[in-house]
Design an enzyme around this catalytic site. Structure first.
Site, PDB file in Angstrom:
ATOM      1  N   GLU A 106       0.863  -1.177  -0.026  1.00  0.00           N
ATOM      2  CA  GLU A 106       0.062   0.007   0.255  1.00  0.00           C
ATOM      3  C   GLU A 106       1.020   1.118   0.055  1.00  0.00           C
ATOM      4  O   GLU A 106       1.864   1.329   0.782  1.00  0.00           O
ATOM      5  CB  GLU A 106      -0.658   0.041   1.425  1.00  0.00           C
ATOM      6  N   GLY A 163      -6.720   0.828   3.814  1.00  0.00           N
ATOM      7  CA  GLY A 163      -8.469   0.880   3.657  1.00  0.00           C
ATOM      8  C   GLY A 163      -8.687   1.680   2.510  1.00  0.00           C
ATOM      9  O   GLY A 163      -9.944   1.749   2.265  1.00  0.00           O
ATOM     10  N   GLY A 164      -7.730   2.158   1.822  1.00  0.00           N
ATOM     11  CA  GLY A 164      -7.871   3.000   0.395  1.00  0.00           C
ATOM     12  C   GLY A 164      -8.932   4.007   0.543  1.00  0.00           C
ATOM     13  O   GLY A 164      -9.293   4.722   1.474  1.00  0.00           O
ATOM     14  N   THR A 165      -9.818   4.110  -0.504  1.00  0.00           N
ATOM     15  CA  THR A 165     -10.718   5.258  -0.688  1.00  0.00           C
ATOM     16  C   THR A 165     -11.772   5.276   0.432  1.00  0.00           C
ATOM     17  O   THR A 165     -12.181   6.178   0.819  1.00  0.00           O
ATOM     18  CB  THR A 165     -11.158   5.269  -1.869  1.00  0.00           C
ATOM     19  N   HIS A 211     -46.396  -1.739  12.642  1.00  0.00           N
ATOM     20  CA  HIS A 211     -46.584  -0.356  12.544  1.00  0.00           C
ATOM     21  C   HIS A 211     -46.139   0.512  13.979  1.00  0.00           C
ATOM     22  O   HIS A 211     -46.114  -0.202  14.879  1.00  0.00           O
ATOM     23  CB  HIS A 211     -48.170  -0.416  12.814  1.00  0.00           C
TER      24      HIS A 211
HETATM   25  C1  LIG Z   1     -16.131  10.756  -1.785  1.00  0.00           C
HETATM   26  C2  LIG Z   1     -16.472   9.574  -2.205  1.00  0.00           C
HETATM   27  C3  LIG Z   1     -17.632   9.019  -1.510  1.00  0.00           C
HETATM   28  C4  LIG Z   1     -17.998   7.732  -1.857  1.00  0.00           C
HETATM   29  N1  LIG Z   1     -19.173   6.969  -1.058  1.00  0.00           N
HETATM   30  C5  LIG Z   1     -19.236   5.810  -1.178  1.00  0.00           C
HETATM   31  C6  LIG Z   1     -20.498   5.350  -0.516  1.00  0.00           C
HETATM   32  O1  LIG Z   1     -21.179   5.868   0.025  1.00  0.00           O
HETATM   33  N2  LIG Z   1     -20.657   4.082  -0.814  1.00  0.00           N
HETATM   34  C7  LIG Z   1     -20.037   3.122  -1.645  1.00  0.00           C
HETATM   35  O2  LIG Z   1     -20.254   2.013  -1.785  1.00  0.00           O
HETATM   36  N3  LIG Z   1     -19.086   3.713  -2.119  1.00  0.00           N
HETATM   37  C8  LIG Z   1     -18.571   5.055  -2.086  1.00  0.00           C
HETATM   38  N4  LIG Z   1     -17.429   5.623  -2.747  1.00  0.00           N
HETATM   39  C9  LIG Z   1     -16.670   4.512  -3.672  1.00  0.00           C
HETATM   40  C10 LIG Z   1     -15.786   3.670  -2.734  1.00  0.00           C
HETATM   41  O3  LIG Z   1     -15.032   4.492  -1.971  1.00  0.00           O
HETATM   42  C11 LIG Z   1     -15.049   2.834  -3.611  1.00  0.00           C
HETATM   43  O4  LIG Z   1     -15.698   2.262  -4.691  1.00  0.00           O
HETATM   44  C12 LIG Z   1     -14.186   1.745  -2.727  1.00  0.00           C
HETATM   45  O5  LIG Z   1     -13.339   2.310  -1.796  1.00  0.00           O
HETATM   46  C13 LIG Z   1     -13.412   0.636  -3.455  1.00  0.00           C
HETATM   47  O6  LIG Z   1     -12.334   0.838  -3.892  1.00  0.00           O
HETATM   48  P1  LIG Z   1     -11.280  -0.204  -4.430  1.00  0.00           P
HETATM   49  O7  LIG Z   1     -11.315  -1.532  -3.538  1.00  0.00           O
HETATM   50  O8  LIG Z   1     -11.479  -0.466  -5.518  1.00  0.00           O
HETATM   51  O9  LIG Z   1     -10.012   0.652  -3.916  1.00  0.00           O
HETATM   52  P2  LIG Z   1      -9.464   1.928  -3.049  1.00  0.00           P
HETATM   53  O10 LIG Z   1     -10.275   1.780  -1.859  1.00  0.00           O
HETATM   54  O11 LIG Z   1      -9.637   2.979  -4.060  1.00  0.00           O
HETATM   55  O12 LIG Z   1      -7.925   1.479  -2.854  1.00  0.00           O
HETATM   56  C14 LIG Z   1      -6.953   1.540  -3.843  1.00  0.00           C
HETATM   57  C15 LIG Z   1      -5.517   1.588  -2.578  1.00  0.00           C
HETATM   58  O13 LIG Z   1      -4.583   1.327  -3.663  1.00  0.00           O
HETATM   59  C16 LIG Z   1      -3.507   2.059  -3.395  1.00  0.00           C
HETATM   60  N5  LIG Z   1      -2.653   2.194  -4.683  1.00  0.00           N
HETATM   61  C17 LIG Z   1      -2.928   2.754  -5.715  1.00  0.00           C
HETATM   62  N6  LIG Z   1      -1.793   2.529  -6.722  1.00  0.00           N
HETATM   63  C18 LIG Z   1      -0.935   1.700  -5.906  1.00  0.00           C
HETATM   64  C19 LIG Z   1       0.333   1.232  -6.293  1.00  0.00           C
HETATM   65  N7  LIG Z   1       1.004   1.318  -7.596  1.00  0.00           N
HETATM   66  N8  LIG Z   1       1.288   0.749  -5.245  1.00  0.00           N
HETATM   67  C20 LIG Z   1       0.665   0.504  -3.854  1.00  0.00           C
HETATM   68  N9  LIG Z   1      -0.518   1.192  -3.575  1.00  0.00           N
HETATM   69  C21 LIG Z   1      -1.398   1.520  -4.531  1.00  0.00           C
HETATM   70  C22 LIG Z   1      -4.262   3.342  -2.964  1.00  0.00           C
HETATM   71  O14 LIG Z   1      -3.264   4.121  -2.341  1.00  0.00           O
HETATM   72  C23 LIG Z   1      -5.393   2.967  -2.502  1.00  0.00           C
HETATM   73  O15 LIG Z   1      -5.005   2.802  -0.914  1.00  0.00           O
HETATM   74  C24 LIG Z   1     -17.198   6.876  -2.589  1.00  0.00           C
HETATM   75  C25 LIG Z   1     -15.919   7.223  -3.130  1.00  0.00           C
HETATM   76  C26 LIG Z   1     -15.734   8.804  -2.852  1.00  0.00           C
HETATM   77  C27 LIG Z   1     -14.537   9.150  -3.626  1.00  0.00           C
END
Ligand SMILES: Cc1cc2nc3c(=O)[nH]c(=O)nc-3n(C[C@H](O)[C@H](O)[C@H](O)COP(=O)(O)OP(=O)(O)OC[C@H]3O[C@@H](n4cnc5c(N)ncnc54)[C@H](O)[C@@H]3O)c2cc1C
Length: 455
Positions: A33, A38-40, A440
């Site tokens: 990471e 926990g990412g996004t 209800h």
């Molecule tokens: C403002 C906002 C609100 C949202 N609200 C919701 C919601 O209410 N409900 C919902 O279901 N979804 C919501 N989403 C969408 C949701 O957050 C994403 O769909 C979810 O996090 C899934 O992401 P993911 O698992 O694909 O990867 P992510 O969670 O994006 O994680 C990817 C990780 O990979 C890492 N990474 C990238 N490239 C590299 C690399 N080359 N080397 C090492 N690490 C790397 C990044 O740093 C990141 O930590 C929201 C998104 C945003 C932006």
């Protein structure tokens, strides 16, 4: 070169549960990471936005308190405390995920940037500058997306925000202009309006929320406008420039002056910096990794999960992706993404819970349908709570009475939708729900009324 059984790149919503399960199954696993565990979702997506939305709802209810016979001496919003509360939730979620990964045997958690340096070779530049080269039979890509920067003249010269950065702003914008009018834009727009900002949403599409049915989109628009959010449709931002302490956005035939700008025009995959070309992994024209319905890329043993593979960008999709991959690999199952119900919520207040087909999609497919709708004012509990904005809608297959799609725009709309999602999964027909005995006065009870009008 260090050899693993599995390398997972990106600690998103698929990666963490997958890493733990593979390691617990005895696979020597590396999870890499570059920023936050926990990412996004945890750090800049679901958790912080829903924490803020909750603060906005409290502000809204306090302002309406006299409607309930409760009188206050006014509302004072401390944005620093709002942000601090949000940060505390984010830290709790991030730290507990990190701890749980660190405590897992067989799992190496590596903080650094990973990229393909060969067909099955991953080079990691760690946070301390050290470089490691890893390989594995199985490689899982869960690198997610990042906000798109649209090519608007002048944008690079103004201090604009994205959803990643605005949540640390410890100031309530006097006038927030939001470029883009989709789900993220609407959640932020209503939140800042509730804190007292003037908010203008600028959307170049002439149709508001074009993926939703027109009646649902119109109801959401009316709610936001009633709250004082200004929505400009069919308006393209042609340029931006500094204006005093604020920003001037040039649009066709005029200009909008704002104190702050939020760009919310979508998200693109994190694949370029991953150098997927070195592994021969196919991507589409936007950079999303191409996968089949088992989430396999064109390169044997390499998988893509979550947002980076394109399609719906949601936490629950990414989480479900890990189940598909894990069960196929470890339990010799035959899971796939085929037939997975589209399901999501828009967390405005009231919220929209959506699953399955819209009415428009069902009609496009030529299905023989019946459509049930009631206004949220027909929900007894909503009326008692004095929160009657919204509407409930369900699309029923007239040939067999199964429910094929749902749009619940109401307080608790996500929960109402989930009840009908269970009916869809279990094949429970609409007439069973129409005649079921719900307690209800729950919001769920309104499902009797929703279907009562269907002939
Ligand atoms: C403002 C906002 C609100 C949202 N609200 C919701 C919601 O209410 N409900 C919902 O279901 N979804 C919501 N989403 C969408 C949701 O957050 C994403 O769909 C979810 O996090 C899934 O992401 P993911 O698992 O694909 O990867 P992510 O969670 O994006 O994680 C990817 C990780 O990979 C890492 N990474 C990238 N490239 C590299 C690399 N080359 N080397 C090492 N690490 C790397 C990044 O740093 C990141 O930590 C929201 C998104 C945003 C932006």
């Amino acid at each position: 070169m260090v050899k693993y059984d599995a390398i997972i790149i990106g600690s998103g919503q698929a990666a963490n549960p997958l890493a733990k399960k593979l390691a617990e199954a005895g696979w020597k696993t590396a999870l890499i990471e570059k920023k936050w565990i926990g990412g996004t979702c945890i750090n800049v997506g679901c958790t912080p936005t829903k924490t803020l939305v909750a603060s906005g709802r409290v502000a809204y209810l306090v302002k309406r308190s006299a409607d309930f016979g409760i009188h206050t001496t006014g509302v004072s919003i401390n944005i620093e405390e709002v942000i601090k509360r949000k940060n505390a939730h984010v830290s709790t979620a991030r730290e507990s995920s990190t701890k749980s990964l660190l405590e897992t045997d067989n799992l190496d958690l590596i903080f650094g940037h990973a990229l393909f340096s060969g067909p099955r070779e991953i080079t990691v530049t760690k946070d301390d500058g050290a470089v490691a080269v890893l390989t594995a039979d199985k490689i899982f890509l869960n690198t997610g997306t990042r906000p798109v920067t649209p090519s608007i003249p002048g944008l690079a010269d103004i201090p604009y925000f994205t959803s990643d950065t605005i949540m640390d702003l410890e100031e309530i914008p006097r006038h927030l202009a939001i470029i883009g009018g989709s789900y993220i834009a609407l959640e932020f727009g209503q939140f800042y309006r509730r804190l007292g900002s003037e908010v203008t949403i600028i959307e170049n599409n002439t149709r508001f929320l074009s993926k939703e049915d027109e009646d649902i989109a119109a109801a959401i628009k009316a709610i936001l406008e009633e709250d004082g959010v200004r929505i400009c449709l069919g308006v393209a931002v042609e340029g931006v420039a500094r204006e005093g302490n604020g920003v001037r956005l040039t649009v066709k035939g005029g200009a909008i002056s704002a104190s702050h700008v939020l760009v919310a025009t979508g998200r693109l995959p994190e694949t370029a910096a991953l150098n997927v070309a070195a592994a021969g992994i196919a991507i589409d024209k936007h950079g999303f990794i191409v996968v089949n319905d088992r989430l396999e890329t064109n390169v044997a043993g390499i998988y893509a999960l979550g947002d980076v593979k394109g399609g719906p960008q949601f936490t629950h999709i990414s989480y479900n992706d890990h189940l598909i991959v894990y069960k196929n690999l470890l339990e010799k199952a035959h899971c796939s993404t085929a037939g997975r119900l589209p399901v999501y919520c828009l967390f405005t207040d009231p919220e929209l819970g959506r699953v399955g087909l819209t009415e428009a999609q069902a009609r496009e497919k030529g299905m023989n349908i019946k459509v049930a709708t009631i206004p949220a004012s027909h929900i007894a509990r909503a009326w008692e709570n004095d929160e009657t904005r919204g509407m409930l809608k369900a699309i029923v297959n007239a040939d067999d009475n199964t429910i094929v799609g749902v749009a619940m725009l109401s307080v608790a709309g996500g929960e109402l939708m989930s009840i009908l999602q269970m009916a869809m999964v279990g094949g429970i027909t609409y007439d069973v729900i129409r005649d079921a005995v719900f307690a209800h006065p729950t919001f769920a009870e309104s499902l009797n009324n929703l279907f009562a009008g269907l002939k």
